[in-house]
Scaffold this active site. Structure first.
Site, PDB file in Angstrom:
ATOM      1  CE  LYS A  86       3.769   3.477  -1.783  1.00 41.39           C
ATOM      2  NZ  LYS A  86       3.908   3.355  -3.285  1.00 41.39           N
TER       3      LYS A  86
ATOM      4  CD  GLU B  80       7.718  -1.399   1.763  1.00 40.25           C
ATOM      5  OE1 GLU B  80       7.877  -0.563   0.602  1.00 40.25           O
ATOM      6  OE2 GLU B  80       6.368  -1.144   2.330  1.00 40.25           O
TER       7      GLU B  80
ATOM      8  CG  HIS C 285     -13.745 -27.017  11.886  1.00 36.65           C
ATOM      9  ND1 HIS C 285     -14.527 -28.126  12.658  1.00 36.65           N
ATOM     10  CD2 HIS C 285     -13.795 -27.556  10.521  1.00 36.65           C
ATOM     11  CE1 HIS C 285     -14.542 -28.923  12.121  1.00 36.65           C
ATOM     12  NE2 HIS C 285     -14.449 -28.645  10.527  1.00 36.65           N
TER      13      HIS C 285
ATOM     14  CD  GLU D 182      -2.951  -1.302  -4.347  1.00 33.94           C
ATOM     15  OE1 GLU D 182      -2.214  -0.888  -3.396  1.00 33.94           O
ATOM     16  OE2 GLU D 182      -2.610  -2.341  -5.300  1.00 33.94           O
TER      17      GLU D 182
ATOM     18  CE  LYS E 106       3.764   0.410 -13.746  1.00 34.51           C
ATOM     19  NZ  LYS E 106       2.273   0.516 -13.677  1.00 34.51           N
TER      20      LYS E 106
ATOM     21  N   GLY F 183       0.346  -2.546 -11.444  1.00 34.63           N
ATOM     22  CA  GLY F 183       0.966  -3.515 -10.531  1.00 34.63           C
ATOM     23  C   GLY F 183       0.201  -4.706 -10.169  1.00 34.63           C
ATOM     24  NE  ARG F 184      -5.574  -2.331  -8.287  1.00 31.22           N
ATOM     25  CZ  ARG F 184      -4.916  -1.322  -8.472  1.00 31.22           C
ATOM     26  NH1 ARG F 184      -3.611  -1.070  -8.057  1.00 31.22           N
ATOM     27  NH2 ARG F 184      -5.648   0.018  -8.680  1.00 31.22           N
TER      28      ARG F 184
HETATM   29  C1  G6Q Z   1      -0.360  -2.510  -7.229  1.00 24.33           C
HETATM   30  C2  G6Q Z   1       0.162  -1.352  -6.496  1.00 24.33           C
HETATM   31  C3  G6Q Z   1       1.321  -1.844  -5.738  1.00 24.33           C
HETATM   32  C4  G6Q Z   1       2.690  -2.128  -6.375  1.00 24.33           C
HETATM   33  C5  G6Q Z   1       3.797  -2.178  -5.068  1.00 24.33           C
HETATM   34  C6  G6Q Z   1       5.089  -2.537  -5.535  1.00 24.33           C
HETATM   35  O1  G6Q Z   1      -1.192  -2.337  -8.168  1.00 24.33           O
HETATM   36  O2  G6Q Z   1       0.481  -0.445  -7.399  1.00 24.33           O
HETATM   37  O3  G6Q Z   1       1.025  -2.792  -4.806  1.00 24.33           O
HETATM   38  O4  G6Q Z   1       2.567  -3.248  -7.040  1.00 24.33           O
HETATM   39  O5  G6Q Z   1       3.625  -1.040  -4.323  1.00 24.33           O
HETATM   40  O6  G6Q Z   1       5.435  -1.363  -6.383  1.00 24.33           O
HETATM   41  P1  G6Q Z   1       6.910  -1.686  -7.560  1.00 24.33           P
HETATM   42  O7  G6Q Z   1       6.368  -2.910  -8.277  1.00 24.33           O
HETATM   43  O8  G6Q Z   1       6.921  -0.422  -8.247  1.00 24.33           O
HETATM   44  O9  G6Q Z   1       7.749  -1.890  -6.364  1.00 24.33           O
END
Ligand code: G6Q
Length: 569
Positions: free
Chosen positions: A528, A223, A395, A364, A217, A278-279
């Site tokens: 972070k 990462e 199990h 989250e 996003k 994002g989620r």
């Molecule tokens: C979700 C969070 C988080 C995000 C990641 C990746 O709701 O905001 O999990 O999706 O940190 O972020 P980017 O899509 O910006 O790389």
């Protein structure tokens, strides 16, 4: 209400409109805590019909919960007092309900299949939503048909999605869930900055036939950018030309400038918008890997399924609103029975990644300690979410679910019809799904255990009465362990979309009742920030003087020595 929060704050009901409904539930809980669910069934032949619901073709059975009609009335009164309906309507109206970030929360627009406009800041966002969907259709069709060619003219056989968190968990879970429909290129996912992840993913791939989706996003995530640079270097080294990037890299992002700064042609970028969290972004361009794996029509079916549940959520009365009731049940156990966790147990290998997906969606969203207005809460908020597929869990950890001292509300999921021809397996799977929720609810009294020992002769070796008693105690089950059963006719893209939307709105409902902002995630920031500051020290193997506590400095220095960066070992 006894007990306290992690920071020692004594528990107290939320103030204001919620307080009355909250106290009524506390009082009600005291009255019904000894009531046995099995007795409620025995005295009420209509209980299953009344407390199981059909929504978008899914059967959601809530009748095995520790609730009466009165409980549900009191819970829906709490939802009403908390303004769940008003907040829901504000979400659908595009109001900036993500207060801390001043943003609308409009993932429902991404799957709006009606002709209704969806407004953000007075602008209908549907034309741009449809334009990106159309771009996704054209691109996924072209790749799948072999019309989109790599730099050397070969067709794409493998797709690697590089993203993390919300730009990873949803598509990875959906691609896994819909594997029976996979008829496109192979799709893999790389998320972790641990070099082992991308190293393993690239090992057996041919750069000439590999397509990378850089899903971010913000297009700044450490990462994802680290993995994307490694992938680009791998590709350019193999194909010998920077120009190859244009045929092998596409971006899924809200920041098209950052995309182009990275060297990806904006023509190969799929946009989404800051009103998509994002989620909650599986339904946006972030879903492109799903469209590539199973085809765009099936991705649209996923959207359709979610839309059907959106329609239910926005229009059904609270007392029959399935995601609202699901959310309220988590409130019931978390705030009135002291339950700390919520288990998600899919009796379906294809849904193996659903618990991890819901872990993010719930934890989250609702793992928060201040209200929407910034006041510290005095009540518990989001539960710890965990789970894995049945029957494996039976199990392993089911022992604690049946006989442990903690109350663990659990969702059991199963598809009535499998996606494979092994019906014998499926009969056994479904039998186990049914048996577990039945056993958790009914339990077995010590008297029943004793009688069974006598009848089967299993207690035979235990000649003396004392040993028989001990065995009967160990073999008895308290029961009344609450479960939701969700039955899908079959795990189709449409059913998956409906299932995920059900959970999204259940999580929304909980956040509204707890008065937290379910749409930011400030809790991931501090770590972070510290990591960014630490990278240089890790590189040198030496902590900066006075920069950290003694433990962090000591660990860093020890790692530096073990890596041979500094003297000693
Ligand atoms: C979700 C969070 C988080 C995000 C990641 C990746 O709701 O905001 O999990 O999706 O940190 O972020 P980017 O899509 O910006 O790389």
């Amino acid at each position: 209400m006894a007990g306290s929060l992690a920071d020692g704050t004594p528990l107290a009901p939320p103030p204001g409109a919620r307080a009355g409904a909250w106290r009524a539930l506390e009082e009600h809980r005291r009255r019904i805590e000894r009531v046995r669910v099995a007795e409620l069934f025995a005295g009420d032949p209509g209980r299953f019909e009344r407390l199981s619901f059909e929504v978008a073709g899914l059967l959601v059975d809530l009748s095995k919960h520790r609730v009466t009609d009165e409980t549900l009335e009191l819970l829906t009164a709490l939802a009403r007092a908390a303004g769940v309906e008003a907040l829901r309507d504000a979400m659908f109206a595009g109001a900036p309900i993500n207060l801390s970030e001043g943003r609308a929360v409009m993932h429902v627009a991404l799957r709006n299949r009606s002709a209704r406009p969806m407004l953000v800041d007075g602008q209908d966002v549907m034309p741009q939503v449809r334009a990106v969907l159309e771009q996704m259709r054209r691109f996924s069709d072209a790749v799948r048909a072999g019309e989109w060619r790599g730099f050397t003219g070969e067709r794409v056989t493998d797709v690697i999605n590089i993203g993390i968190g919300g730009s990873h968990l949803g598509p990875q879970m959906a691609v896994r869930a819909l594997r029976p429909y996979a008829d496109g290129p192979r799709v893999r996912f790389v998320s972790n900055v641990d070099g082992a992840a991308i190293h393993d993913a690239l090992r057996d791939l041919d750069p000439a036939t590999t397509l990378f989706l850089i899903a971010s996003k913000t297009f700044t995530t450490l990462e994802t950018m680290t993995n994307a640079r490694t992938a680009r270097a791998w590709l350019v080294a193999a194909l010998g030309d920077e120009a190859a990037v244009a045929r092998h890299f596409v971006a899924l992002s809200t920041d098209l400038e950052a995309v182009s700064a990275f060297g990806i042609d904006p023509a190969n970028a799929f946009a989404f918008w800051d009103w998509v969290g994002g989620r909650y972004s599986l339904w946006s361009a972030i879903g492109l890997p799903v469209a590539l794996a199973v085809g765009f029509e099936r991705f649209e079916d996923l959207l359709e399924g979610a839309h059907a549940v959106d329609e239910h959520f926005r229009s059904a009365p609270l007392a029959r609103n399935v995601p609202v009731l699901m959310g309220l049940l988590n409130v019931w156990y978390g705030n009135f029975f002291g339950a700390e966790t919520w288990a998600v147990l899919p009796y379906d290998e294809s849904l193996a990644l659903l618990p991890a997906y819901l872990q993010q969606a719930s934890m989250e969203s609702n793992g928060k300690r201040v209200t929407r207005e910034g006041e510290p809460v005095t009540w518990h908020t989001g539960p710890i979410v965990w789970g894995q597929p049945g029957t494996d869990g039976q199990h392993a950890f089911f022992q604690l679910l049946h006989q442990g001292t903690r109350l663990v509300p659990a969702d059991f999921l199963v598809a009535a019809r499998p996606q494979h021809p092994l019906t014998e397996h499926h009969d056994i799977l479904v039998a186990n799904f049914l048996a577990q929720t039945e056993a958790l609810m009914t339990g077995r009294t010590p008297a029943e255990a004793r009688a069974r020992l006598a009848a089967t002769g299993a207690g035979g070796a235990t000649a003396d009465a004392e040993r028989l008693e001990r065995l009967a105690a160990a073999k008895s089950f308290p029961g009344d362990r609450p479960t939701t059963s969700i039955v899908l006719p079959q795990l189709t893209p449409r059913a998956l979309g409906s299932l995920l939307a059900l959970y999204e709105h259940a999580i929304f409902t909980q956040g509204a009742v707890w008065d937290v902002n379910s749409f930011d995630q400030m809790g991931v920031e501090l770590g972070k920030e510290l990591a960014a500051a630490l990278v240089d020290e890790v590189r040198r193997g030496v902590p900066d003087e006075g920069a950290h506590d003694a433990s962090t400095s000591g660990l860093l220095a020890a790692i530096g020595r073990m890596r041979g960066l500094t003297g000693g070992s």
